[in-house]
Scaffold this motif. Structure first.
Motif, PDB file in Angstrom:
ATOM      1  N   UNK A  59      37.954  27.342  48.258  1.00 15.27           N
ATOM      2  CA  UNK A  59      39.337  27.295  47.799  1.00 15.27           C
ATOM      3  C   UNK A  59      40.252  27.729  48.931  1.00 15.27           C
ATOM      4  N   UNK A  60      41.500  27.300  48.860  1.00 16.64           N
ATOM      5  CA  UNK A  60      42.466  27.592  49.924  1.00 16.64           C
ATOM      6  C   UNK A  60      42.668  29.086  50.123  1.00 16.64           C
ATOM      7  N   UNK A  61      42.675  29.853  49.046  1.00 17.24           N
ATOM      8  CA  UNK A  61      42.899  31.296  49.142  1.00 17.24           C
ATOM      9  C   UNK A  61      41.648  32.058  48.754  1.00 17.24           C
ATOM     10  N   UNK A  62      41.470  33.217  49.369  1.00 14.66           N
ATOM     11  CA  UNK A  62      40.411  34.114  48.940  1.00 14.66           C
ATOM     12  C   UNK A  62      40.786  34.671  47.569  1.00 14.66           C
ATOM     13  N   UNK A  63      39.787  34.950  46.753  1.00 10.85           N
ATOM     14  CA  UNK A  63      40.021  35.396  45.384  1.00 10.85           C
ATOM     15  C   UNK A  63      39.763  36.888  45.274  1.00 10.85           C
ATOM     16  N   UNK A  64      40.740  37.616  44.757  1.00  5.85           N
ATOM     17  CA  UNK A  64      40.529  39.032  44.455  1.00  5.85           C
ATOM     18  C   UNK A  64      39.838  39.100  43.097  1.00  5.85           C
ATOM     19  N   UNK A  65      38.723  39.800  43.027  1.00  7.01           N
ATOM     20  CA  UNK A  65      37.960  39.830  41.782  1.00  7.01           C
ATOM     21  C   UNK A  65      38.759  40.419  40.628  1.00  7.01           C
ATOM     22  N   UNK A  66      39.625  41.384  40.910  1.00  7.81           N
ATOM     23  CA  UNK A  66      40.440  41.950  39.826  1.00  7.81           C
ATOM     24  C   UNK A  66      41.375  40.882  39.259  1.00  7.81           C
ATOM     25  N   UNK A  67      41.927  40.033  40.109  1.00  7.02           N
ATOM     26  CA  UNK A  67      42.798  38.952  39.650  1.00  7.02           C
ATOM     27  C   UNK A  67      41.998  37.933  38.836  1.00  7.02           C
ATOM     28  N   UNK A  68      40.782  37.636  39.275  1.00 10.01           N
ATOM     29  CA  UNK A  68      39.917  36.711  38.552  1.00 10.01           C
ATOM     30  C   UNK A  68      39.615  37.243  37.149  1.00 10.01           C
ATOM     31  N   UNK A  69      39.257  38.511  37.059  1.00  3.88           N
ATOM     32  CA  UNK A  69      38.973  39.128  35.762  1.00  3.88           C
ATOM     33  C   UNK A  69      40.201  39.061  34.863  1.00  3.88           C
ATOM     34  N   UNK A  70      41.353  39.390  35.424  1.00  3.22           N
ATOM     35  CA  UNK A  70      42.605  39.373  34.655  1.00  3.22           C
ATOM     36  C   UNK A  70      42.905  37.972  34.122  1.00  3.22           C
ATOM     37  N   UNK A  71      42.755  36.944  34.958  1.00  2.60           N
ATOM     38  CA  UNK A  71      43.036  35.573  34.540  1.00  2.60           C
ATOM     39  C   UNK A  71      42.047  35.068  33.486  1.00  2.60           C
ATOM     40  N   UNK A  72      40.780  35.427  33.632  1.00  4.72           N
ATOM     41  CA  UNK A  72      39.780  35.027  32.641  1.00  4.72           C
ATOM     42  C   UNK A  72      40.106  35.656  31.294  1.00  4.72           C
ATOM     43  N   UNK A  96      43.027  36.775  30.270  1.00  5.93           N
ATOM     44  CA  UNK A  96      44.275  36.192  29.762  1.00  5.93           C
ATOM     45  C   UNK A  96      44.023  34.860  29.071  1.00  5.93           C
ATOM     46  N   UNK A  97      43.132  34.056  29.644  1.00  5.36           N
ATOM     47  CA  UNK A  97      42.844  32.752  29.054  1.00  5.36           C
ATOM     48  C   UNK A  97      42.190  32.875  27.677  1.00  5.36           C
ATOM     49  N   UNK A  98      41.626  34.048  27.389  1.00  7.89           N
ATOM     50  CA  UNK A  98      41.027  34.317  26.079  1.00  7.89           C
ATOM     51  C   UNK A  98      41.933  35.178  25.206  1.00  7.89           C
ATOM     52  N   UNK A  99      43.186  35.347  25.642  1.00 13.54           N
ATOM     53  CA  UNK A  99      44.159  36.097  24.858  1.00 13.54           C
ATOM     54  C   UNK A  99      43.956  37.601  24.870  1.00 13.54           C
ATOM     55  N   UNK A 100      43.321  38.116  25.904  1.00 11.23           N
ATOM     56  CA  UNK A 100      43.066  39.557  26.003  1.00 11.23           C
ATOM     57  C   UNK A 100      43.808  40.148  27.182  1.00 11.23           C
ATOM     58  N   UNK A 101      44.186  41.403  27.043  1.00  8.85           N
ATOM     59  CA  UNK A 101      44.824  42.093  28.161  1.00  8.85           C
ATOM     60  C   UNK A 101      43.786  42.904  28.917  1.00  8.85           C
TER      61      UNK A 101
END
Length: 107
Positions: free
Chosen positions: A31-44, A46-51
């Protein structure tokens, strides 16, 4: 920490371009950008409606542990492929990271 990752549709586009242009060699697509694992966890989540609640200072504790233990470093440390090692001259990463996570989690 940061990681190199590649979304399957981005990999497909990369392989398509390699075939169409009849290129050979060793390639390291990502991918164009490196992924911060904390951001990945947050986005996953969020996609399931959880904070998500991140504990302040926990990253410093992990950092000190990763310096002392190679197994912990593999799990929690940064694993990035240097972007300069992939010398293709075509654009293959056209999907934003947030959209790739959403697409993956919606399936």
């Amino acid at each position: 920490n940061k990681r190199s990752m590649i979304y399957i549709e981005i990999l497909s586009e990369f392989l398509y371009q390699i075939c169409v242009q009849k290129l050979g060699g060793i390639f390291l697509p990502q991918n164009q950008d490196y992924v911060e694992t904390s951001e990945l966890i947050k986005l996953i989540r969020q996609s399931h409606g959880k904070s998500t609640l991140f504990i302040p200072g926990f990253s410093r504790l992990l950092l000190s542990l990763t310096k002392r233990n190679s197994a912990i470093n593999k799990i929690y440390g940064s694993l990035m492929i240097d972007r300069s090692l992939n010398s293709v001259e075509f654009i293959y990463d056209r999907i934003p990271f947030k959209q790739t996570v959403k697409s993956t989690e919606d399936k």
